[in-house]
Design a protein around this motif. Structure first.
Motif, PDB file in Angstrom:
ATOM      1  N   TYR A  32       0.822  -1.217   0.000  1.00  0.00           N
ATOM      2  CA  TYR A  32       0.000   0.000   0.000  1.00  0.00           C
ATOM      3  C   TYR A  32       0.854   1.265   0.000  1.00  0.00           C
ATOM      4  O   TYR A  32       0.616   2.193  -0.780  1.00  0.00           O
ATOM      5  N   ASP A  33       1.858   1.322   0.860  1.00  0.00           N
ATOM      6  CA  ASP A  33       2.659   2.541   0.993  1.00  0.00           C
ATOM      7  C   ASP A  33       3.551   2.799  -0.221  1.00  0.00           C
ATOM      8  O   ASP A  33       3.983   3.937  -0.444  1.00  0.00           O
ATOM      9  N   ALA A  34       3.832   1.756  -1.001  1.00  0.00           N
ATOM     10  CA  ALA A  34       4.736   1.904  -2.145  1.00  0.00           C
ATOM     11  C   ALA A  34       4.033   2.418  -3.398  1.00  0.00           C
ATOM     12  O   ALA A  34       4.698   2.736  -4.389  1.00  0.00           O
ATOM     13  N   VAL A  35       2.729   2.514  -3.353  1.00  0.00           N
ATOM     14  CA  VAL A  35       1.954   2.921  -4.537  1.00  0.00           C
ATOM     15  C   VAL A  35       1.330   4.282  -4.282  1.00  0.00           C
ATOM     16  O   VAL A  35       0.691   4.507  -3.243  1.00  0.00           O
ATOM     17  N   GLY A  36       1.524   5.209  -5.225  1.00  0.00           N
ATOM     18  CA  GLY A  36       0.942   6.539  -5.097  1.00  0.00           C
ATOM     19  C   GLY A  36      -0.277   6.712  -5.993  1.00  0.00           C
ATOM     20  O   GLY A  36      -0.563   5.876  -6.861  1.00  0.00           O
ATOM     21  N   ILE A  37      -0.978   7.797  -5.780  1.00  0.00           N
ATOM     22  CA  ILE A  37      -2.165   8.101  -6.584  1.00  0.00           C
ATOM     23  C   ILE A  37      -1.817   8.180  -8.071  1.00  0.00           C
ATOM     24  O   ILE A  37      -2.543   7.680  -8.929  1.00  0.00           O
ATOM     25  N   ARG A  38      -0.664   8.806  -8.385  1.00  0.00           N
ATOM     26  CA  ARG A  38      -0.267   8.932  -9.796  1.00  0.00           C
ATOM     27  C   ARG A  38       0.003   7.557 -10.414  1.00  0.00           C
ATOM     28  O   ARG A  38      -0.271   7.344 -11.598  1.00  0.00           O
ATOM     29  N   ASP A  39       0.532   6.636  -9.620  1.00  0.00           N
ATOM     30  CA  ASP A  39       0.767   5.275 -10.123  1.00  0.00           C
ATOM     31  C   ASP A  39      -0.549   4.611 -10.509  1.00  0.00           C
ATOM     32  O   ASP A  39      -0.660   3.961 -11.550  1.00  0.00           O
ATOM     33  N   VAL A  40      -1.543   4.773  -9.644  1.00  0.00           N
ATOM     34  CA  VAL A  40      -2.855   4.171  -9.911  1.00  0.00           C
ATOM     35  C   VAL A  40      -3.484   4.795 -11.151  1.00  0.00           C
ATOM     36  O   VAL A  40      -3.991   4.079 -12.034  1.00  0.00           O
ATOM     37  N   ALA A  41      -3.444   6.123 -11.240  1.00  0.00           N
ATOM     38  CA  ALA A  41      -4.049   6.811 -12.382  1.00  0.00           C
ATOM     39  C   ALA A  41      -3.378   6.388 -13.693  1.00  0.00           C
ATOM     40  O   ALA A  41      -4.062   6.111 -14.690  1.00  0.00           O
ATOM     41  N   ALA A  42      -2.056   6.310 -13.684  1.00  0.00           N
ATOM     42  CA  ALA A  42      -1.334   5.922 -14.897  1.00  0.00           C
ATOM     43  C   ALA A  42      -1.680   4.498 -15.304  1.00  0.00           C
ATOM     44  O   ALA A  42      -1.907   4.218 -16.487  1.00  0.00           O
ATOM     45  N   GLU A  43      -1.720   3.587 -14.324  1.00  0.00           N
ATOM     46  CA  GLU A  43      -2.014   2.189 -14.634  1.00  0.00           C
ATOM     47  C   GLU A  43      -3.448   2.007 -15.124  1.00  0.00           C
ATOM     48  O   GLU A  43      -3.726   1.169 -15.982  1.00  0.00           O
ATOM     49  N   ALA A  44      -4.363   2.811 -14.585  1.00  0.00           N
ATOM     50  CA  ALA A  44      -5.775   2.726 -14.997  1.00  0.00           C
ATOM     51  C   ALA A  44      -6.055   3.552 -16.245  1.00  0.00           C
ATOM     52  O   ALA A  44      -7.176   3.529 -16.764  1.00  0.00           O
ATOM     53  N   ASP A  45      -5.041   4.291 -16.710  1.00  0.00           N
ATOM     54  CA  ASP A  45      -5.147   5.120 -17.913  1.00  0.00           C
ATOM     55  C   ASP A  45      -6.224   6.200 -17.760  1.00  0.00           C
ATOM     56  O   ASP A  45      -7.064   6.405 -18.634  1.00  0.00           O
ATOM     57  N   VAL A  46      -6.176   6.874 -16.601  1.00  0.00           N
ATOM     58  CA  VAL A  46      -7.076   8.004 -16.370  1.00  0.00           C
ATOM     59  C   VAL A  46      -6.256   9.162 -15.808  1.00  0.00           C
ATOM     60  O   VAL A  46      -5.148   8.966 -15.294  1.00  0.00           O
ATOM     61  N   ALA A  47      -6.796  10.350 -15.883  1.00  0.00           N
ATOM     62  CA  ALA A  47      -6.136  11.514 -15.297  1.00  0.00           C
ATOM     63  C   ALA A  47      -6.288  11.460 -13.774  1.00  0.00           C
ATOM     64  O   ALA A  47      -7.247  10.874 -13.252  1.00  0.00           O
ATOM     65  N   VAL A  48      -5.351  12.078 -13.086  1.00  0.00           N
ATOM     66  CA  VAL A  48      -5.434  12.142 -11.626  1.00  0.00           C
ATOM     67  C   VAL A  48      -6.728  12.841 -11.204  1.00  0.00           C
ATOM     68  O   VAL A  48      -7.371  12.449 -10.228  1.00  0.00           O
ATOM     69  N   THR A  49      -7.119  13.877 -11.950  1.00  0.00           N
ATOM     70  CA  THR A  49      -8.366  14.586 -11.623  1.00  0.00           C
ATOM     71  C   THR A  49      -9.578  13.653 -11.766  1.00  0.00           C
ATOM     72  O   THR A  49     -10.541  13.757 -11.002  1.00  0.00           O
ATOM     73  N   THR A  50      -9.517  12.766 -12.750  1.00  0.00           N
ATOM     74  CA  THR A  50     -10.606  11.793 -12.920  1.00  0.00           C
ATOM     75  C   THR A  50     -10.663  10.846 -11.735  1.00  0.00           C
ATOM     76  O   THR A  50     -11.733  10.526 -11.206  1.00  0.00           O
ATOM     77  N   LEU A  51      -9.497  10.399 -11.295  1.00  0.00           N
ATOM     78  CA  LEU A  51      -9.460   9.514 -10.129  1.00  0.00           C
ATOM     79  C   LEU A  51     -10.090  10.204  -8.918  1.00  0.00           C
ATOM     80  O   LEU A  51     -10.915   9.606  -8.213  1.00  0.00           O
ATOM     81  N   PHE A  52      -9.715  11.468  -8.691  1.00  0.00           N
ATOM     82  CA  PHE A  52     -10.244  12.167  -7.522  1.00  0.00           C
ATOM     83  C   PHE A  52     -11.717  12.532  -7.677  1.00  0.00           C
ATOM     84  O   PHE A  52     -12.383  12.825  -6.678  1.00  0.00           O
ATOM     85  N   SER A  53     -12.237  12.514  -8.890  1.00  0.00           N
ATOM     86  CA  SER A  53     -13.673  12.750  -9.052  1.00  0.00           C
ATOM     87  C   SER A  53     -14.484  11.542  -8.598  1.00  0.00           C
ATOM     88  O   SER A  53     -15.690  11.657  -8.326  1.00  0.00           O
ATOM     89  N   HIS A  54     -13.818  10.383  -8.499  1.00  0.00           N
ATOM     90  CA  HIS A  54     -14.487   9.166  -8.042  1.00  0.00           C
ATOM     91  C   HIS A  54     -14.131   8.802  -6.608  1.00  0.00           C
ATOM     92  O   HIS A  54     -14.958   8.205  -5.898  1.00  0.00           O
ATOM     93  N   PHE A  55     -12.920   9.124  -6.182  1.00  0.00           N
ATOM     94  CA  PHE A  55     -12.437   8.748  -4.852  1.00  0.00           C
ATOM     95  C   PHE A  55     -11.783   9.954  -4.190  1.00  0.00           C
ATOM     96  O   PHE A  55     -10.891  10.571  -4.775  1.00  0.00           O
ATOM     97  N   ALA A  56     -12.201  10.241  -2.982  1.00  0.00           N
ATOM     98  CA  ALA A  56     -11.727  11.446  -2.296  1.00  0.00           C
ATOM     99  C   ALA A  56     -10.313  11.308  -1.761  1.00  0.00           C
ATOM    100  O   ALA A  56      -9.655  12.315  -1.491  1.00  0.00           O
TER     101      ALA A  56
END
Length: 213
Positions: A32-56
């Protein structure tokens, strides 16, 4: 009649699920600690802003069914059959949720939660929020003018029953044992059992403790 979701809603739901699934896979693979929000967004092929529109928050990615859990509990109160007592309806729902969360596939997720102070803190705040929502649903169902101490107490017991049973050696037996105690406490407060269609406690002299804040 329930209106089926439109194309836009289905697309949003699919994107949300894709982000959550991607995040959980990365968290379990790398920690958990080794993965950042940008890592998740890149892997899911979405913008960071899109990720935060779904998860706070990052923690919310782990508990992506948070809203469904809360809704299921409040609906167990509001949508139960006429004259069905309150506590058995809640016990059924908690039993179903415990079965789901104690499946073998859930074990790595709970280990991750247990090992992360941030996730444990988030889970605790989530439980408190669910308890408040459940207390409001109980008060509304009993036609009480406010969320009383008794409603909040029973709601907290119900939420804690889920957590305690999830960690027990025999989760289903634990749910039964805990709910025997919850039902006994509720009977003292609400002799009718909280069945729908009965006179709410505090409005006919019954269960005086329910009306105290």
């Amino acid at each position: 009649m329930t209106v089926p979701p439109g194309r836009r809603e289905r697309k949003k739901a699919a994107t949300r699920q894709k982000i959550a699934d991607t995040a959980l896979r990365l968290f379990l693979e790398r920690g958990y600690d080794a993965v950042g929000i940008r890592d998740v967004a890149a892997e899911a092929d979405v913008a960071v802003t899109t990720l935060f529109s779904h998860f706070a928050s990052k923690e919310a990615l782990v508990f992506e069914q948070d809203g469904d859990f809360e809704q299921r509990l409040t609906q167990a109160v509001a949508c139960r059959a006429p004259h069905e007592p309150l506590i058995p309806a809640l016990r059924r729902e908690i039993q179903a949720l415990v079965r789901h969360c104690t499946a073998d596939s859930a074990a790595p997720i709970w280990r991750m939660v247990d090992e992360s102070p941030a996730l444990r803190e988030y889970e605790e705040s989530m439980r408190l929020r669910h308890a408040e929502s459940l207390a409001r649903a109980i008060a509304a169902d009993l036609d009480l003018p406010e969320t009383t101490t008794a409603c909040r107490t029973i709601a907290r017991f119900v939420i804690d029953a889920y957590s305690l049973a999830r960690e027990a050696a025999d989760p289903e037996a634990a749910v039964d044992e805990i709910f025997h105690m919850i039902e006994a406490a509720w009977e003292v407060t609400c002799p009718s059992g909280g069945a729908r269609g009965t006179v709410p406690p505090g409005k006919a002299g019954a269960g005086r403790a329910v009306t105290s804040r």
